[in-house]
Design an enzyme around this catalytic site. Structure first.
Site, PDB file in Angstrom:
ATOM      1  N   ASN A   9      13.984  55.885  23.601  1.00 46.16           N
ATOM      2  CA  ASN A   9      14.840  55.545  22.465  1.00 46.16           C
ATOM      3  C   ASN A   9      14.602  56.616  21.407  1.00 46.16           C
ATOM      4  O   ASN A   9      13.567  56.607  20.750  1.00 46.16           O
ATOM      5  CB  ASN A   9      14.447  54.147  21.949  1.00 46.16           C
ATOM      6  CG  ASN A   9      15.157  53.784  20.663  1.00 46.16           C
ATOM      7  OD1 ASN A   9      16.099  54.461  20.249  1.00 46.16           O
ATOM      8  ND2 ASN A   9      14.702  52.709  20.027  1.00 46.16           N
ATOM      9  N   LYS A  11      16.152  56.995  18.717  1.00 50.58           N
ATOM     10  CA  LYS A  11      16.458  56.506  17.357  1.00 50.58           C
ATOM     11  C   LYS A  11      17.311  57.547  16.621  1.00 50.58           C
ATOM     12  O   LYS A  11      18.100  58.228  17.255  1.00 50.58           O
ATOM     13  CB  LYS A  11      15.158  56.163  16.612  1.00 50.58           C
ATOM     14  CG  LYS A  11      14.281  55.215  17.426  1.00 50.58           C
ATOM     15  CD  LYS A  11      13.124  54.647  16.670  1.00 50.58           C
ATOM     16  CE  LYS A  11      12.347  53.719  17.600  1.00 50.58           C
ATOM     17  NZ  LYS A  11      11.260  53.007  16.921  1.00 50.58           N
ATOM     18  N   HIS A  93      17.759  45.837  18.620  1.00 52.83           N
ATOM     19  CA  HIS A  93      16.460  46.447  18.284  1.00 52.83           C
ATOM     20  C   HIS A  93      16.040  45.915  16.908  1.00 52.83           C
ATOM     21  O   HIS A  93      16.876  45.683  16.046  1.00 52.83           O
ATOM     22  CB  HIS A  93      16.598  47.969  18.261  1.00 52.83           C
ATOM     23  CG  HIS A  93      15.283  48.672  18.150  1.00 52.83           C
ATOM     24  ND1 HIS A  93      14.595  48.757  16.959  1.00 52.83           N
ATOM     25  CD2 HIS A  93      14.506  49.289  19.073  1.00 52.83           C
ATOM     26  CE1 HIS A  93      13.457  49.402  17.169  1.00 52.83           C
ATOM     27  NE2 HIS A  93      13.376  49.733  18.438  1.00 52.83           N
ATOM     28  N   GLU A  95      14.898  47.327  14.451  1.00 51.54           N
ATOM     29  CA  GLU A  95      15.354  48.157  13.326  1.00 51.54           C
ATOM     30  C   GLU A  95      16.801  47.849  12.976  1.00 51.54           C
ATOM     31  O   GLU A  95      17.211  47.938  11.823  1.00 51.54           O
ATOM     32  CB  GLU A  95      15.138  49.647  13.657  1.00 51.54           C
ATOM     33  CG  GLU A  95      13.647  49.995  13.624  1.00 51.54           C
ATOM     34  CD  GLU A  95      13.216  51.132  14.512  1.00 51.54           C
ATOM     35  OE1 GLU A  95      14.069  51.886  15.008  1.00 51.54           O
ATOM     36  OE2 GLU A  95      11.985  51.277  14.721  1.00 51.54           O
ATOM     37  N   GLU A 163       9.377  43.900  22.263  1.00 52.86           N
ATOM     38  CA  GLU A 163       8.846  44.883  21.321  1.00 52.86           C
ATOM     39  C   GLU A 163       8.297  44.173  20.088  1.00 52.86           C
ATOM     40  O   GLU A 163       9.065  43.852  19.169  1.00 52.86           O
ATOM     41  CB  GLU A 163       9.958  45.848  20.895  1.00 52.86           C
ATOM     42  CG  GLU A 163      10.551  46.658  22.031  1.00 52.86           C
ATOM     43  CD  GLU A 163      11.129  47.965  21.533  1.00 52.86           C
ATOM     44  OE1 GLU A 163      10.742  49.006  22.070  1.00 52.86           O
ATOM     45  OE2 GLU A 163      11.938  47.947  20.587  1.00 52.86           O
ATOM     46  N   GLY A 169       5.960  52.121  16.415  1.00 52.50           N
ATOM     47  CA  GLY A 169       5.684  53.305  15.604  1.00 52.50           C
ATOM     48  C   GLY A 169       4.382  53.233  14.825  1.00 52.50           C
ATOM     49  O   GLY A 169       4.156  54.035  13.919  1.00 52.50           O
ATOM     50  N   SER A 209       4.638  51.637  20.644  1.00 57.16           N
ATOM     51  CA  SER A 209       3.492  52.564  20.723  1.00 57.16           C
ATOM     52  C   SER A 209       3.018  52.835  22.142  1.00 57.16           C
ATOM     53  O   SER A 209       1.818  53.001  22.380  1.00 57.16           O
ATOM     54  CB  SER A 209       2.327  52.066  19.849  1.00 57.16           C
ATOM     55  OG  SER A 209       2.724  52.042  18.492  1.00 57.16           O
TER      56      SER A 209
HETATM   57  P1  PGA Z   1       7.609  53.533  19.489  1.00 54.82           P
HETATM   58  O1  PGA Z   1       9.035  52.772  19.372  1.00 54.82           O
HETATM   59  O2  PGA Z   1       7.391  53.839  20.932  1.00 54.82           O
HETATM   60  O3  PGA Z   1       7.768  54.749  18.644  1.00 54.82           O
HETATM   61  O4  PGA Z   1       6.578  52.561  18.963  1.00 54.82           O
HETATM   62  C1  PGA Z   1       9.452  51.883  20.358  1.00 54.82           C
HETATM   63  C2  PGA Z   1      10.844  51.370  20.031  1.00 54.82           C
HETATM   64  O5  PGA Z   1      11.128  51.085  18.880  1.00 54.82           O
HETATM   65  O6  PGA Z   1      11.685  51.227  20.944  1.00 54.82           O
END
Ligand code: PGA
Length: 249
Positions: A9, A11, A93, A95, A163, A169, A209
């Site tokens: 992803n 983003k 997601h 976000e 998630e 992150g 992560s």
């Molecule tokens: P990350 O994000 O691997 O940077 O923690 C995962 C995601 O949001 O899909």
């Protein structure tokens, strides 16, 4: 048998200058034994699809509108993603739930549109730190599953990504027991709702992560069929390590 999936992803990262990363990823895995998918910003999709054409890598979007077309300035429909070369789309997601106030109903409507159009929907669920500390994780996940996943789901068109919001992150990862508990719970809920056949065929990804250094142990957890990877999917070298771990799992 569920086919394992390493999904990236990107983003809101990446311009044309990042496309060589995809090329180099494709070069590292000429015949990967797992599915590899990179979900890109809409602006890059078409070029990315051209870049990975005839390789084992497929591309996807990160959101779509629930409507087929119309007066929705700035939005992208499922058909537009397919037109640009996508085979899948991430939906719900955290976000998007946070930045755009998306509710379970919105996610379900988008997933219906994606599935009706022929895209695989990667539906994300996950609890906040506050919810975990209050021991509400399974309640929250249960509500997100029943609210966000449409009735027409199958093992072919649905992928669920767990998630935990606090792991995205941050470099923090739940314990393997915690991951296993949630993945077993999601599997049981899917089997109860869709029957054993469909319930067992849906792929469950862990996200939050995931790095080359922790991927192997996460992939050894029951009902983890792969990962949804943010930061570590941006560099071919890092994502290769994760794909490698998944191939060996
Ligand atoms: P990350 O994000 O691997 O940077 O923690 C995962 C995601 O949001 O899909």
């Amino acid at each position: 048998m569920r086919r394992k999936l390493a999904a990236g992803n990107w983003k809101m990262n990446g311009t044309a200058a990042a496309l060589p990363e995809l090329q180099s990823l494709a070069g590292s895995f000429p015949d990967a034994s797992v599915d590899v998918l990179i979900c890109l910003p809409a602006t890059l999709l078409h070029r990315a699809a051209e870049t990975v054409k005839d390789t084992g890598i497929s591309v996807g979007g990160q959101d779509c509108h629930a409507a087929e077309s119309g007066a929705h300035t700035g939005d992208v429909s499922a058909q537009m993603l397919i037109d640009a070369g996508a085979s899948a789309v991430i939906l719900g997601h955290s976000e998007r739930r946070e930045d755009h106030g998306e509710q379970n109903d919105d996610v379900r409507a988008k997933a219906r549109a994606a599935m009706d159009t022929g895209l695989k929907a990667i539906i994300c669920v996950g609890e906040s730190l506050e919810q975990r500390e209050a021991a509400n994780t399974l309640d929250i996940i249960g509500g997100q599953l029943s609210g966000s996943i449409p009735d027409q789901s199958t093992g072919e068109n649905l992928i669920v990504a767990y998630e935990p919001i606090w792991a995205i992150g941050t470099g923090k990862v739940p314990t393997l027991d915690e991951i296993g508990e949630v993945h077993d719970f999601i599997r049981a809920r899917l089997e109860r709702r869709f029957g054993e056949g469909v319930g067992r065929s849906v792929r469950l990804l862990y996200g939050g992560s995931v790095k080359p250094g922790n991927a192997a142990e996460i992939f050894a957890v029951s009902n983890v069929d792969g990962a949804l990877v943010g930061g570590a999917s941006l560099k071919a070298e890092d994502f290769s390590g994760i794909i490698d771990a998944l191939q060996k799992a």
